[in-house]
Design an enzyme around this catalytic site. Structure first.
Site, short mmCIF file in Angstrom:
data_model
loop_
_atom_site.label_atom_id
_atom_site.label_comp_id
_atom_site.label_asym_id
_atom_site.label_seq_id
_atom_site.Cartn_x
_atom_site.Cartn_y
_atom_site.Cartn_z
NE ARG A 53 0.18 1.28 3.48
CZ ARG A 53 1.12 2.14 3.77
NH1 ARG A 53 2.39 1.74 3.87
NH2 ARG A 53 0.88 3.42 3.95
CB ALA A 55 0.53 6.97 -3.67
CG ASP A 245 -2.77 8.11 -1.16
OD1 ASP A 245 -2.79 8.64 -0.02
OD2 ASP A 245 -2.37 6.96 -1.37
CG ASN A 255 -2.19 11.54 3.06
OD1 ASN A 255 -1.67 10.65 2.39
ND2 ASN A 255 -1.88 11.71 4.33
#
Ligand code: MRU
Length: 366
Positions: A53, A55, A245, A255
């Site tokens: 996980r 980005a 992200d 985010n």
């Protein structure tokens, strides 16, 4: 990043030369387990259940996922289908779309028999670039952090940084984004202490950021998500630094859920709020982050249940809500650019605005 003295990245090619190894982040912090991904479906599953996980790491895994797909069948049809499957795993982090588009752009120009080698080479390049980018983010941010530290009254012993979620080496291929800044500030001699938001519902702060900071020997305290405002009100936070992200062209930053509330509290208490990001996290087509960025909604069970180690040392999940309760699980929120003091990028520090971003990435001017 070193784990028990051994240097690791969060994703790498298995010694067999084709499988892709990852650290299974669903097992941390209680168990350090490496998992081999042997197919495109394995890569898609790892992203959607969050074994990987963050980005940039999602993008890197998707790139290797396409390489695994090409190994299975290098036809045009499989290239399109695999990219669609990988893209559908998580909607918010734009690095996923960016990495798949970059891979597809190159792979469609070469004949099928060259695609496997080309895909592995490009996925490895994306990973190497991510490491260099994240290191540069921390290097550029250091001047800002050093200045803030030097502005503290003489006699101050500690420089307090608050961070949300995990924007560390586990969220990237190495270094991290927000944590790259923290690692480099600490290594430069700034007496850093980190307030680590636990980051419900999945607790990436409590589980992953705390694990990373402990490994690096950086003083820190895990706090509940609602503590930040109180700490800021009482002068106990010198700066907030988070990852993102997806950053919109106008400087809005998306985010992990709860970031927006921290930015509001920071603004109210005149605490600088910086966001660290690599270029591939900028969505140049997105002109309004608050209204345009798709917000992932995840399984309600992440809210109704909490996982952790029990008194017998076994990892277990417990229900914290009444039976049958309904819950909503918005995974991200968007912090408007006006609440962001500045952006730390691999090309330097800029204002959270279109002008600020274009000053660093002039090739994106229309
Ligand atoms: O749901 P996650 O754990 O993938 O969310 C991760 C974050 O919100 C990070 O802060 C973000 O990806 C930036 S990290 C480089």
């Amino acid at each position: 990043m070193k784990v028990d003295g051994i240097p690791y990245r969060s994703i790498w090619l298995n010694e067999n030369g084709w499988a892709v190894d990852i650290i299974d982040q669903t097992r941390l912090p209680h168990e350090f387990m490496v998992k081999s991904l042997g197919s495109m479906q394995d890569a898609a599953e790892a992203i959607s259940v969050m074994r990987v996980r963050g980005a940039p790491l999602i993008g890197a895994t998707a790139a290797y996922g396409l390489a695994l797909a090409m190994r299975e069948d290098s036809s045009d049809e499989n290239l399109v289908n695999a990219a669609e499957t990988l893209l559908a795993t998580r909607p918010t982090a734009v690095n996923l779309r960016w990495a798949l588009a970059r891979m597809q752009q190159v792979l469609t120009t070469v004949p099928g028999e060259q695609r496997v080698a080309m895909a592995y080479a490009l996925a490895a390049k994306i990973c190497d670039e991510d490491v260099a980018i994240n290191h540069a983010i921390g290097r550029h941010a250091l001047d800002v952090i050093r200045n803030l530290w030097q502005q503290k009254p003489t006699g101050s012993e500690t420089f307090h940084i608050l961070t949300h979620c995990n924007a560390g080496w586990l969220a990237t291929v190495d270094w991290g984004t927000a944590l790259s800044v923290i690692y480099q500030a600490f290594d430069d001699g700034i007496p850093v202490h980190v307030w680590v938001d636990e980051t419900r519902p999945r607790n990436q702060g409590a589980a992953l950021t705390a694990w990373e900071l402990k490994s690096h020997g950086i003083p820190h305290d895990v706090i509940v998500d609602n503590a930040g405002g109180h700490l800021m009100q009482h002068g106990l936070v010198d700066v907030c630094i988070t990852g993102t992200d997806r950053t919109a062209r106008n400087g809005d930053v998306c985010n992990k859920i709860g970031t927006y509330l921290k930015a509001l509290a920071a603004c109210d208490n005149e605490v600088p709020f910086y966001v660290a990001l690599p270029g591939p996290t900028i969505d140049w087509q997105m002109t309004d982050g608050v209204n345009g960025i798709p917000i992932e909604q995840r399984d309600a069970e992440e809210v109704t249940h909490v996982a952790g180690k029990n008194s017998e040392g076994r990892v277990d999940s417990v229900q914290i809500t009444p039976d049958g309760v309904s819950a909503c699980n918005y995974a991200f929120d968007v912090t408007p650019a006006r609440l962001v003091t500045g952006l730390f990028t691999e090309r330097g520090v800029c204002k959270a605005s279109e002008e600020g971003l274009l000053g660093l990435y002039p090739e994106e001017m229309e």
